[in-house]
Design a protein around this motif. Structure first.
Motif, mmCIF file in Angstrom:
data_model
loop_
_atom_site.group_PDB
_atom_site.id
_atom_site.type_symbol
_atom_site.label_atom_id
_atom_site.label_comp_id
_atom_site.label_asym_id
_atom_site.label_seq_id
_atom_site.Cartn_x
_atom_site.Cartn_y
_atom_site.Cartn_z
ATOM 1 N N LYS A 1 0.560 12.688 13.207
ATOM 2 C CA LYS A 1 0.822 12.524 14.633
ATOM 3 C C LYS A 1 1.685 11.292 14.905
ATOM 4 N N GLY A 2 2.634 11.455 15.830
ATOM 5 C CA GLY A 2 3.472 10.341 16.244
ATOM 6 C C GLY A 2 4.567 9.970 15.284
ATOM 7 N N THR A 3 4.819 10.824 14.281
ATOM 8 C CA THR A 3 5.843 10.490 13.281
ATOM 9 C C THR A 3 6.964 11.524 13.254
ATOM 10 N N VAL A 4 7.157 12.226 14.363
ATOM 11 C CA VAL A 4 8.200 13.248 14.419
ATOM 12 C C VAL A 4 9.556 12.625 14.106
ATOM 13 N N GLY A 5 10.257 13.221 13.160
ATOM 14 C CA GLY A 5 11.588 12.726 12.806
ATOM 15 C C GLY A 5 11.595 11.704 11.685
ATOM 16 N N LEU A 6 10.425 11.233 11.275
ATOM 17 C CA LEU A 6 10.357 10.267 10.187
ATOM 18 C C LEU A 6 10.232 10.990 8.850
ATOM 19 N N THR A 7 10.992 10.552 7.875
ATOM 20 C CA THR A 7 10.939 11.148 6.540
ATOM 21 C C THR A 7 10.936 10.051 5.484
ATOM 22 N N VAL A 8 10.400 10.370 4.329
ATOM 23 C CA VAL A 8 10.397 9.420 3.224
ATOM 24 C C VAL A 8 11.817 9.108 2.787
ATOM 25 N N LEU A 9 12.660 10.130 2.738
ATOM 26 C CA LEU A 9 14.037 9.930 2.290
ATOM 27 C C LEU A 9 14.808 8.986 3.196
ATOM 28 N N ARG A 10 14.621 9.130 4.500
ATOM 29 C CA ARG A 10 15.384 8.336 5.458
ATOM 30 C C ARG A 10 14.712 7.008 5.791
ATOM 31 N N HIS A 11 13.391 7.001 5.881
ATOM 32 C CA HIS A 11 12.683 5.817 6.358
ATOM 33 C C HIS A 11 11.849 5.131 5.277
ATOM 34 N N VAL B 1 0.836 -1.197 0.000
ATOM 35 C CA VAL B 1 0.000 0.000 0.000
ATOM 36 C C VAL B 1 0.875 1.253 0.000
ATOM 37 N N ASP B 2 1.924 1.243 0.836
ATOM 38 C CA ASP B 2 2.850 2.375 0.879
ATOM 39 C C ASP B 2 3.463 2.627 -0.494
ATOM 40 N N ALA B 3 3.812 1.553 -1.184
ATOM 41 C CA ALA B 3 4.472 1.681 -2.485
ATOM 42 C C ALA B 3 3.545 2.300 -3.519
ATOM 43 N N ILE B 4 2.289 1.873 -3.542
ATOM 44 C CA ILE B 4 1.341 2.434 -4.496
ATOM 45 C C ILE B 4 1.100 3.910 -4.195
ATOM 46 N N GLU B 5 0.933 4.228 -2.905
ATOM 47 C CA GLU B 5 0.744 5.626 -2.525
ATOM 48 C C GLU B 5 1.966 6.454 -2.908
ATOM 49 N N PHE B 6 3.144 5.936 -2.642
ATOM 50 C CA PHE B 6 4.370 6.663 -2.968
ATOM 51 C C PHE B 6 4.490 6.907 -4.465
ATOM 52 N N ALA B 7 4.209 5.881 -5.262
ATOM 53 C CA ALA B 7 4.321 6.029 -6.713
ATOM 54 C C ALA B 7 3.411 7.139 -7.225
ATOM 55 N N LEU B 8 2.202 7.211 -6.689
ATOM 56 C CA LEU B 8 1.229 8.171 -7.188
ATOM 57 C C LEU B 8 1.385 9.570 -6.606
ATOM 58 N N THR B 9 1.857 9.665 -5.367
ATOM 59 C CA THR B 9 1.873 10.962 -4.680
ATOM 60 C C THR B 9 3.255 11.461 -4.288
ATOM 61 N N GLY B 10 4.222 10.570 -4.190
ATOM 62 C CA GLY B 10 5.551 10.977 -3.717
ATOM 63 C C GLY B 10 5.658 11.001 -2.211
ATOM 64 N N GLY B 11 4.600 10.608 -1.524
ATOM 65 C CA GLY B 11 4.603 10.583 -0.067
ATOM 66 C C GLY B 11 4.131 9.245 0.464
ATOM 67 N N ILE B 12 4.329 9.049 1.767
ATOM 68 C CA ILE B 12 3.844 7.853 2.454
ATOM 69 C C ILE B 12 3.149 8.338 3.716
ATOM 70 N N SER B 13 1.830 8.217 3.770
ATOM 71 C CA SER B 13 1.065 8.822 4.862
ATOM 72 C C SER B 13 1.431 8.255 6.215
ATOM 73 N N ARG B 14 1.899 7.018 6.268
ATOM 74 C CA ARG B 14 2.275 6.434 7.563
ATOM 75 C C ARG B 14 3.550 7.057 8.119
ATOM 76 N N LEU B 15 4.254 7.832 7.304
ATOM 77 C CA LEU B 15 5.458 8.519 7.777
ATOM 78 C C LEU B 15 5.190 9.998 8.031
ATOM 79 N N ALA B 16 3.908 10.363 8.098
ATOM 80 C CA ALA B 16 3.538 11.758 8.337
ATOM 81 C C ALA B 16 2.402 11.797 9.351
#
Length: 206
Positions: free
Chosen positions: A58-68, A41-56
């Motif tokens: 509440k509770g995701t401070v410090g998490l980034t698509v580039l790093r994680h 699911v993350d991969a499909i979302e990333f392909a279409l949007t460039g983001g991953i909602s589970r890394l953004a």
């Protein structure tokens, strides 16, 4: 609207190398905890949007698509993590391959890169209802049948879908009807915008 022909996932989240071929049909992914189901699911979302909602959020401070976003074994090499999405645009009867890399997540490539195909991809990316969390899906499943539509609609609005989109889906004649039912889950800014739009329409009609 677009339909997914195939997904190729390389070194993204918990997936090393995986290809799935839905062939424009609905499909189910099953497996034990940690087997990579959410990664698809993350991969499909990333392909279409460039983001991953589970890394953004509440509770995701410090998490980034580039790093994680990359697989843990390739975290120092984000260029090795990418998704190739073979998609079909039924309105124009065309197929293309969309490729997005973690290192250059804000951009994607299309082959062939045609204006109508790119427009379909960009339109899809503008809809936050593209991805629903597990909690939202479970809430939708267990709700009473008569309340299911309201539950799904509230989830879409809470995730950022505009009242105009919901109004169209529910076939409400006036956006204020949508606001009357679902106003509690949208922000004041969207509520004011809909009220102003309705007032302008009434003024023009009179």
């Amino acid at each position: 609207m677009i339909q997914i022909e195939a997904v190729r996932i390389i070194e993204l989240r918990g997936i090393r190398d995986l290809e799935i071929k839905p062939k424009r049909k609905s499909f189910v992914i099953s497996g034990g905890n940690g087997s990579g189901k959410s990664g698809v699911v993350d991969a499909i979302e990333f392909a279409l949007t460039g983001g991953i909602s589970r890394l953004a959020g509440k509770g995701t401070v410090g998490l980034t698509v580039l790093r994680h976003g990359p697989h843990v074994d390739r975290r120092d090499d984000p260029s090795g993590a990418e998704v190739a999405l073979t998609l079909y645009v039924p309105e124009i009867n065309r197929t293309a391959v969309l490729t997005r890399n973690i290192k250059t997540a804000k951009t994607f490539t299309l082959n062939p890169d045609e204006p109508k195909i790119r427009a379909a991809v960009e339109e899809t990316a503008r809809h936050p209802e593209l991805i629903l969390s597990r909690r939202e899906i479970i809430k939708y499943i267990i709700v009473e049948a008569g309340e299911r539509s309201k539950g799904a609609t509230s989830a879409l609005l809470a995730d950022g879908a505009t009242p105009a989109v919901v109004q169209k889906q529910l076939r409400h004649s006036d956006p204020r009807i949508t606001l009357g039912v679902y106003g509690h889950v949208i922000g004041n800014q969207q509520r004011d915008a809909v009220e102003n739009r309705s007032a302008r329409i009434e003024q023009f009609a009179s």
